[in-house]
Design a protein around this motif. Structure first.
Motif, short mmCIF file in Angstrom:
data_model
loop_
_atom_site.label_atom_id
_atom_site.label_comp_id
_atom_site.label_asym_id
_atom_site.label_seq_id
_atom_site.Cartn_x
_atom_site.Cartn_y
_atom_site.Cartn_z
N PHE A 156 7.52 17.17 -5.70
CA PHE A 156 6.53 17.35 -4.64
C PHE A 156 5.45 18.37 -5.01
CE2 PHE A 156 10.07 15.77 -1.90
CZ PHE A 156 9.41 14.66 -1.40
N ILE B 290 2.74 22.01 1.38
CA ILE B 290 2.45 20.57 1.32
C ILE B 290 3.73 19.79 1.06
CG2 ILE B 290 1.28 18.80 -0.05
CD1 ILE B 290 -1.03 20.70 -0.41
N ALA B 291 4.59 20.33 0.21
CA ALA B 291 5.86 19.67 -0.09
C ALA B 291 6.72 19.51 1.16
CB ALA B 291 6.62 20.45 -1.16
N ALA C 74 5.31 16.71 3.25
CA ALA C 74 5.65 15.41 2.66
C ALA C 74 7.12 15.07 2.91
CB ALA C 74 5.36 15.43 1.16
N LEU D 211 1.65 12.26 -2.94
CA LEU D 211 1.17 13.57 -3.37
C LEU D 211 0.66 13.55 -4.81
CD1 LEU D 211 3.75 16.14 -1.94
CD2 LEU D 211 1.55 15.45 -1.00
N GLY D 212 1.45 12.98 -5.71
CA GLY D 212 1.12 13.10 -7.14
C GLY D 212 1.02 11.81 -7.90
N GLY E 152 4.71 11.78 -9.69
CA GLY E 152 5.61 12.39 -8.72
C GLY E 152 7.03 11.86 -8.80
N ALA F 32 2.93 10.31 4.85
CA ALA F 32 2.59 11.52 4.09
C ALA F 32 1.08 11.72 4.05
CB ALA F 32 3.16 11.41 2.68
N LYS F 33 0.34 10.64 3.79
CA LYS F 33 -1.12 10.72 3.78
C LYS F 33 -1.65 11.14 5.15
CE LYS F 33 -2.25 9.34 -0.44
NZ LYS F 33 -3.01 10.21 -1.38
N LEU G 125 -0.85 14.87 5.95
CA LEU G 125 -1.64 15.80 5.14
C LEU G 125 -3.08 15.92 5.63
CD1 LEU G 125 -0.34 14.88 1.57
CD2 LEU G 125 0.14 16.97 2.87
#
Length: 358
Positions: free
Chosen positions: A96, A102-103, A106, A145-146, A150, A351-352, A355
């Motif tokens: 994450f 942020i983690a 998520a 996230l990544g 990720g 998650a999007k 955030l």
């Protein structure tokens, strides 16, 4: 949180945990969602451990549920101390990132997706896999996230091993166990053998409940503990010890979930798929427990639902393939097939969305 040189020590006492929950709304949401997922897991997954024991009338539902709750707790408590490799696999299969705020957000999104997906499937009385929902949810959030970076494929590949183990080995173990039991007791008086298998199946259901706690309980405790670590500014739970109160909390919630929603799943797994006798129920419980033990010791996350249902299929196939109700099997397979993309997509989108508010 206390720092000693390069070592970070986190206070995981119950009092500190409660204080953190009330002071950090993101952690509070993570805790509530995790407990919700554990409740749903008890609702939809834990009944599989006692399904055959109840449907063959070895134990009444209430007694079986109490037994299951006790052995689920013991499975979580004992196996977490002996071997926590499943929890390690779950926490290491995704990254994450270093931003723990942020983690944590998520992680909330991943857990939210599991609750939504699992409750929707359980409405139709179809056994779901919270294990695969968890993996799909974590994966979807990590990708949000990544991107592909990720996902740690060196760890994620163990999920594929788990599919083979639960489907192939589960069926083979169920078939083999039932075949051996049939040969060993071929010349035994039916009444005597039924008495033996009644108690043997109760023991088998207890073992299955123990291994359910060892597998699924360990996964969700690890996720909740990861949330606590994020809240304390740590990106992992390495070298941290899971406290007893956390095991107890999760076990109680899982037991309550089992008592609330178990009967529909018990009927689907234990009665609709294959009509079982006591020796068959024992064979299914024994073989699935051994498969789960193997997976747990090797750090492979598997679905207890997959293992138990395929073991039952193997048991039913000993007499004849037509003994298996493939209509029920088809429904379950469709649910399992849609779990990864369905739950993963929900998690990615959530998650999007989450955030956007930071």
């Amino acid at each position: 949180m206390r720092r000693y040189g390069n070592v970070v020590s986190v206070d995981v006492s119950f009092s500190y945990f409660i204080a953190q929950v009330f002071s950090n709304p993101i952690l509070a949401m993570t805790v509530l969602l995790t407990l919700g997922v554990i409740f749903v897991n008890g609702w939809t997954d834990a009944p599989n451990a006692i399904a055959t024991c109840v449907t063959t009338r070895c134990l009444p539902p209430k007694a079986a549920i109490i037994m299951s709750a006790i052995f689920n707790f013991l499975g979580v408590f004992i196996m977490t101390h002996i071997n926590a490799s499943v929890a390690s696999t779950i926490s290491n299969m995704v990254d994450f990132g270093s931003n723990t705020q942020i983690a944590l957000i998520a992680l909330c999104a991943a857990l939210f997706s599991i609750v939504v997906y699992s409750v929707g499937a359980s409405v139709f009385g179809i056994p779901t896999s919270e294990s695969h929902s968890l993996i799909a949810g974590l994966t979807g959030a990590a990708i949000a996230l990544g991107g592909a970076d990720g996902v740690n494929m060196n760890e994620w590949v163990k999920v594929l091993y788990g599919l083979v183990l639960s489907l192939g080995l589960g069926f083979a173990a169920g078939w083999g166990a039932c075949k051996i039991v049939t040969l060993l007791f071929a010349n035994t008086d039916r009444r005597k053998s039924n008495t033996f298998f009644r108690w043997a199946q109760i023991a088998g259901a207890a073992g299955m409940s123990f291994m359910h706690g060892a597998q699924d309980g360990q996964k969700f405790i690890g996720v909740l503990f990861l949330g606590v670590a994020f809240c304390n500014g740590q990106s992992s739970v390495e070298n941290m010890i899971i406290p007893v109160w956390l095991m107890l909390l999760c076990s109680v919630v899982m037991g309550v979930g089992t008592s609330v929603g178990g009967e529909k799943i018990i009927k689907s797994v234990g009665m609709d798929m294959v009509k079982l006798e006591k020796y068959q129920g024992f064979s299914a419980d024994l073989s699935s427990s051994l498969c789960l033990l193997l997976a747990t010791l090797t750090g492979i996350p598997v679905s207890t639902t997959h293992v138990k249902t395929t073991a039952i299929m193997g048991v039913g196939a000993v007499k004849r393939i037509s003994a298996i109700n493939f209509g029920v099997v088809k429904d379950m397979l469709l649910t399992w097939i849609f779990t990864f993309p369905g739950c993963g997509l929900i998690s990615f989108c959530m998650a999007k969305l989450f955030l956007l508010f930071i």
